[in-house]
Design a protein around this motif. Structure first.
Motif, PDB file in Angstrom:
ATOM      1  N   VAL A  18       0.836  -1.206   0.000  1.00  0.00           N
ATOM      2  CA  VAL A  18       0.000   0.000   0.000  1.00  0.00           C
ATOM      3  C   VAL A  18       0.867   1.250   0.000  1.00  0.00           C
ATOM      4  CG1 VAL A  18      -1.664   1.329   1.354  1.00  0.00           C
ATOM      5  CG2 VAL A  18      -1.964  -1.131   1.078  1.00  0.00           C
ATOM      6  N   LYS A  19       1.951   1.225   0.779  1.00  0.00           N
ATOM      7  CA  LYS A  19       2.856   2.373   0.803  1.00  0.00           C
ATOM      8  C   LYS A  19       3.451   2.638  -0.576  1.00  0.00           C
ATOM      9  CE  LYS A  19       4.311   2.181   5.652  1.00  0.00           C
ATOM     10  NZ  LYS A  19       5.462   1.954   6.570  1.00  0.00           N
ATOM     11  N   GLN A  20       3.860   1.565  -1.243  1.00  0.00           N
ATOM     12  CA  GLN A  20       4.434   1.742  -2.585  1.00  0.00           C
ATOM     13  C   GLN A  20       3.403   2.320  -3.556  1.00  0.00           C
ATOM     14  OE1 GLN A  20       6.010  -2.053  -3.745  1.00  0.00           O
ATOM     15  NE2 GLN A  20       7.593  -2.057  -2.150  1.00  0.00           N
ATOM     16  N   VAL A  21       2.170   1.824  -3.467  1.00  0.00           N
ATOM     17  CA  VAL A  21       1.119   2.353  -4.339  1.00  0.00           C
ATOM     18  C   VAL A  21       0.856   3.816  -4.030  1.00  0.00           C
ATOM     19  CG1 VAL A  21      -1.323   2.184  -4.929  1.00  0.00           C
ATOM     20  CG2 VAL A  21       0.038   0.100  -4.669  1.00  0.00           C
ATOM     21  N   VAL A  22       0.813   4.144  -2.721  1.00  0.00           N
ATOM     22  CA  VAL A  22       0.574   5.537  -2.333  1.00  0.00           C
ATOM     23  C   VAL A  22       1.698   6.441  -2.808  1.00  0.00           C
ATOM     24  CG1 VAL A  22       0.389   7.088  -0.350  1.00  0.00           C
ATOM     25  CG2 VAL A  22      -0.870   4.941  -0.360  1.00  0.00           C
ATOM     26  N   VAL A  23       2.944   5.966  -2.671  1.00  0.00           N
ATOM     27  CA  VAL A  23       4.078   6.778  -3.132  1.00  0.00           C
ATOM     28  C   VAL A  23       4.003   7.019  -4.631  1.00  0.00           C
ATOM     29  CG1 VAL A  23       6.578   6.763  -3.449  1.00  0.00           C
ATOM     30  CG2 VAL A  23       5.614   6.091  -1.249  1.00  0.00           C
ATOM     31  N   LYS A  24       3.668   5.961  -5.377  1.00  0.00           N
ATOM     32  CA  LYS A  24       3.546   6.126  -6.829  1.00  0.00           C
ATOM     33  C   LYS A  24       2.435   7.111  -7.174  1.00  0.00           C
ATOM     34  CE  LYS A  24       5.276   1.556  -8.159  1.00  0.00           C
ATOM     35  NZ  LYS A  24       4.935   0.259  -8.801  1.00  0.00           N
ATOM     36  N   GLU A  25       1.308   7.003  -6.461  1.00  0.00           N
ATOM     37  CA  GLU A  25       0.181   7.891  -6.732  1.00  0.00           C
ATOM     38  C   GLU A  25       0.521   9.335  -6.366  1.00  0.00           C
ATOM     39  OE1 GLU A  25      -3.591   8.819  -8.153  1.00  0.00           O
ATOM     40  OE2 GLU A  25      -2.364   7.003  -8.316  1.00  0.00           O
ATOM     41  N   VAL A  26       1.191   9.498  -5.232  1.00  0.00           N
ATOM     42  CA  VAL A  26       1.594  10.856  -4.826  1.00  0.00           C
ATOM     43  C   VAL A  26       2.569  11.444  -5.836  1.00  0.00           C
ATOM     44  CG1 VAL A  26       2.862  12.161  -3.085  1.00  0.00           C
ATOM     45  CG2 VAL A  26       1.148  10.492  -2.368  1.00  0.00           C
ATOM     46  N   THR A  27       3.521  10.624  -6.293  1.00  0.00           N
ATOM     47  CA  THR A  27       4.482  11.105  -7.296  1.00  0.00           C
ATOM     48  C   THR A  27       3.771  11.501  -8.579  1.00  0.00           C
ATOM     49  OG1 THR A  27       6.146   9.597  -6.372  1.00  0.00           O
ATOM     50  CG2 THR A  27       6.571  10.503  -8.563  1.00  0.00           C
ATOM     51  N   ARG A  28       2.799  10.683  -8.985  1.00  0.00           N
ATOM     52  CA  ARG A  28       2.041  11.014 -10.198  1.00  0.00           C
ATOM     53  C   ARG A  28       1.266  12.314 -10.034  1.00  0.00           C
ATOM     54  NH1 ARG A  28      -2.887  10.482 -12.341  1.00  0.00           N
ATOM     55  NH2 ARG A  28      -3.727   9.675 -10.391  1.00  0.00           N
ATOM     56  N   LEU A  29       0.649  12.486  -8.870  1.00  0.00           N
ATOM     57  CA  LEU A  29      -0.108  13.705  -8.623  1.00  0.00           C
ATOM     58  C   LEU A  29       0.802  14.921  -8.548  1.00  0.00           C
ATOM     59  CD1 LEU A  29      -2.700  12.453  -5.972  1.00  0.00           C
ATOM     60  CD2 LEU A  29      -3.109  12.961  -8.384  1.00  0.00           C
ATOM     61  N   GLU A  30       1.977  14.745  -7.925  1.00  0.00           N
ATOM     62  CA  GLU A  30       2.928  15.859  -7.869  1.00  0.00           C
ATOM     63  C   GLU A  30       3.373  16.264  -9.265  1.00  0.00           C
ATOM     64  OE1 GLU A  30       6.020  14.487  -5.362  1.00  0.00           O
ATOM     65  OE2 GLU A  30       5.018  15.053  -3.483  1.00  0.00           O
ATOM     66  N   THR A  31       3.634  15.286 -10.124  1.00  0.00           N
ATOM     67  CA  THR A  31       4.014  15.603 -11.508  1.00  0.00           C
ATOM     68  C   THR A  31       2.891  16.330 -12.233  1.00  0.00           C
ATOM     69  OG1 THR A  31       5.367  13.600 -11.544  1.00  0.00           O
ATOM     70  CG2 THR A  31       4.845  14.603 -13.663  1.00  0.00           C
ATOM     71  N   LYS A  32       1.674  15.864 -11.961  1.00  0.00           N
ATOM     72  CA  LYS A  32       0.517  16.488 -12.593  1.00  0.00           C
ATOM     73  C   LYS A  32       0.361  17.943 -12.119  1.00  0.00           C
ATOM     74  CE  LYS A  32      -3.971  14.725 -14.016  1.00  0.00           C
ATOM     75  NZ  LYS A  32      -5.104  13.864 -13.645  1.00  0.00           N
ATOM     76  N   VAL A  33       0.552  18.139 -10.806  1.00  0.00           N
ATOM     77  CA  VAL A  33       0.454  19.487 -10.251  1.00  0.00           C
ATOM     78  C   VAL A  33       1.541  20.393 -10.809  1.00  0.00           C
ATOM     79  CG1 VAL A  33       0.672  20.827  -8.124  1.00  0.00           C
ATOM     80  CG2 VAL A  33      -0.718  18.760  -8.147  1.00  0.00           C
ATOM     81  N   ASP A  34       2.750  19.850 -10.955  1.00  0.00           N
ATOM     82  CA  ASP A  34       3.842  20.642 -11.534  1.00  0.00           C
ATOM     83  C   ASP A  34       3.507  21.085 -12.953  1.00  0.00           C
ATOM     84  OD1 ASP A  34       5.271  20.396  -9.219  1.00  0.00           O
ATOM     85  OD2 ASP A  34       6.455  18.675  -9.894  1.00  0.00           O
ATOM     86  N   LYS A  35       2.973  20.153 -13.738  1.00  0.00           N
ATOM     87  CA  LYS A  35       2.582  20.500 -15.106  1.00  0.00           C
ATOM     88  C   LYS A  35       1.480  21.557 -15.109  1.00  0.00           C
ATOM     89  CE  LYS A  35       3.819  16.062 -17.211  1.00  0.00           C
ATOM     90  NZ  LYS A  35       3.301  14.876 -17.943  1.00  0.00           N
ATOM     91  N   LEU A  36       0.531  21.392 -14.171  1.00  0.00           N
ATOM     92  CA  LEU A  36      -0.560  22.355 -14.084  1.00  0.00           C
ATOM     93  C   LEU A  36      -0.044  23.740 -13.686  1.00  0.00           C
ATOM     94  CD1 LEU A  36      -3.615  22.776 -14.272  1.00  0.00           C
ATOM     95  CD2 LEU A  36      -3.778  22.115 -11.873  1.00  0.00           C
ATOM     96  N   GLU A  37       0.888  23.764 -12.753  1.00  0.00           N
ATOM     97  CA  GLU A  37       1.481  25.035 -12.346  1.00  0.00           C
ATOM     98  C   GLU A  37       2.219  25.695 -13.509  1.00  0.00           C
ATOM     99  OE1 GLU A  37       3.949  24.153  -9.046  1.00  0.00           O
ATOM    100  OE2 GLU A  37       2.319  24.135  -7.572  1.00  0.00           O
TER     101      GLU A  37
END
Length: 568
Positions: free
Chosen positions: A530-549
């Motif tokens: 679960v931690k690995q999945v959460v880390v991957k999801e957080v990383t994906r969301l952070e990348t998405k937020v960076d692109k949005l910014e």
């Protein structure tokens, strides 16, 4: 908290709590107690550094009125480690082995030496008297260990077997001048053999689980046996009223004549229940065959299948919780050992009557433990010496200068201390190395025998290799002879001549239940996934937020440029 205070200062947890004056309430969450035990077990897996007041804590745990809380506390790893450590002490094993020897002596006396319709011989009296004194003393110690919680004592079925055996032995001693009643002898034999099973359960974990399962099944079968007995007796009475078939006299017992007497009718009905040998089903005989068909359907099809399913379900449930019964039995035995000193128990009884009731935690914190437990320098776990193995290295060199000198030289470190002699190196090797390297003697043993100082050095000279192998073979033979002698002597001395590993193998209970351990392992693996999945999801969301910014910044720049053009 545990790392900074307990590990660095090398003090037990009770010292830490008392120094920091932490207030422990009367009611502590069970989960907190279990978590505390797991932390304590990580720091002291051998339970070698426990406060002196811990014996009173075990007493309080046994006398808890809430059985569910008591079972939960006994699931803790540190409590189990403490109970294991106390059971393998010489005094504990001496008591267990004495129980076994005395019980076997009673069993032999009743089963072999005593003859029905004859007087009890003097040799049998010589066995009965010490056995009665020993078991009476053990029962008294057990009663003292329960103190005010006599209901807990009364709830254990094995105690009734103990008291029954004491009564039978006492009756045999009182009436030894008379001829032995055959029925009384039968009862004595049955009770002594049953008591042998209970004594064996105190020694062996799997036997204890089976005995607890047998007791639980017997207890659960009482309603079934009650209903079944009523049904069988009803059919027995109906067979008696129906009488024998036409043409059959009362003297023809096997052909249905048993229905002429009510006692025989009851007996044959219960015999059909247990054996399945049905009467009146070979051909139509009238009302007897009708009753036999109904009886066979109810008993042979319904009730017998119900009892099979019932026993199967009960045994499955009890097998899951079998460890609870084992650890509760071990807790009671350890507390009995503490009650062996009658004077100390009388003193504690008076002090408790003046002080009133206390919680488990308050009782543990009340008594200041000794500054250093006598077993605080218990020998660490054995380690490999035929190859590089750094397990428990620090614990071994902390035991003294001679261990430090041997291990540092053996591992190839420079050391300016005294050079251990060959005899000292052999003794050190036998004490430190794992048993698989000692019996049969390993390559590392041959190196020590030939005077090598490190595990890297090889024996290259041919005649030294031959001498090493011959010496190893002689050592193996001597070890086997000494081992057999030590095994026999250890049985009569409470395991004094037995190595710790042998006592652990024979008498240690499982610190962690297999199912619970597997569940925790699965839980840890699931948590990690679960931690690995959460880390991957957080990383994906952070990348998405960076692109949005980035897009927002671009839009803002375009708006600013458009604004400037409009103004100009």
């Amino acid at each position: 908290l545990m790392e900074n205070k307990l590990k660095n200062k090398k003090k037990n947890l009770i010292h830490f709590l008392m120094e920091n004056k932490l207030e422990i309430k009367e009611f502590i969450p069970i989960k907190a107690i279990l978590h505390l035990q797991s932390l304590w077990y990580e720091k002291d897996p051998l339970a070698s550094n426990i406060p002196d007041s811990f014996s009173k804590t075990l007493q309080k745990i046994q006398n808890l009125s809430n059985n569910e809380d008591r079972d939960k506390i006994l699931e803790g790893s540190f409590i189990r480690a403490v109970l294991n450590q106390k059971v393998v002490k010489v005094s504990s094993l001496f008591v267990l082995f004495t129980d076994l020897i005395m019980q076997v002596a009673l069993m032999v006396a009743f089963s072999v030496l005593v003859k029905s319709d004859q007087k009890i011989s003097e040799s049998v009296v010589a066995i009965l008297v010490p056995s009665f004194v020993w078991f009476a003393f053990r029962e008294l110690a057990q009663l003292l260990s329960f103190k005010s919680a006599l209901l807990t004592y009364a709830s254990d079925p094995s105690n009734y077997v103990d008291l029954l055996q004491l009564g039978l032995v006492f009756h045999a001693l009182v009436s030894f001048s008379n001829n032995v009643d055959p029925m009384m002898l039968i009862v004595c034999i049955g009770v002594s053999w049953s008591r042998l099973v209970i004594v064996s359960a105190n020694l062996i974990n799997k036997v204890s689980v089976f005995v607890s399962a047998l007791a639980a099944i017997t207890k659960s079968l009482f309603p079934f046996l009650y209903v079944t007995s009523i049904i069988v007796m009803a059919f027995g009475h109906m067979f008696y009223v129906a009488g024998p078939p036409n043409g059959i006299t009362c003297d023809e017992y096997d052909n249905g004549g048993w229905t002429c007497r009510l006692s025989d009718s009851y007996f044959q009905s219960f015999a059909m229940l247990l054996s399945g040998d049905w009467f009146f089903l070979n051909g139509p005989t009238g009302v007897q065959s009708v009753l036999a068909l109904i009886f066979a359907f109810l008993i042979g099809i319904l009730l017998l299948n119900i009892i099979i399913a019932l026993i199967s379900n009960i045994f499955t449930d009890v097998e899951k919780d079998g460890q609870k019964a084992f650890w509760l039995s071990r807790l009671r035995f350890v507390n009995e050992l503490e009650s062996m000193c009658i004077i100390r128990n009388i003193r504690n009884t008076f002090s408790n009557s003046r002080g009133g009731g206390e919680s488990v935690a308050e009782n543990t914190l009340k008594e200041q433990p000794s500054t250093e437990n006598k077993s605080s320098k218990a020998r660490p776990e054995r380690r490999l010496l035929s190859e590089l193995d750094m397990r428990n290295y620090q614990e071994w060199i902390d035991r003294g200068e001679e261990y430090k000198a041997f291990l540092r030289r053996w591992l190839g470190y420079k050391y300016d201390g005294t050079h251990p002699s060959l005899l000292k190196r052999l003794c050190m090797f036998i004490e430190v190395a794992e048993w698989q390297e000692i019996i049969p003697p390993s390559k590392g043993f041959r190196k020590v025998l030939m005077g090598k100082n490190t595990y890297r050095e090889e024996i290259k000279v041919l005649h030294l290799i031959v001498v090493a192998w011959i010496a190893s073979f002689v050592f193996l033979l001597v070890s086997l002879v000494v081992g057999v002698i030590g095994l026999i002597l250890g049985f009569f001395t409470g395991g004094y001549f037995w190595p710790r590993e042998l006592k652990q193998f024979l008498f240690y209970g499982n610190i962690k239940d297999k199912k619970r351990y597997e569940d925790e392992k699965v839980k840890e693996e699931t948590t990690e996934e679960v931690k690995q999945v959460v880390v991957k999801e957080v990383t994906r969301l952070e990348t998405k937020v960076d692109k949005l910014e980035t897009k927002v910044d671009t839009i803002i720049e375009l708006l600013e440029e458009l604004k400037n053009r409009t103004i100009s």
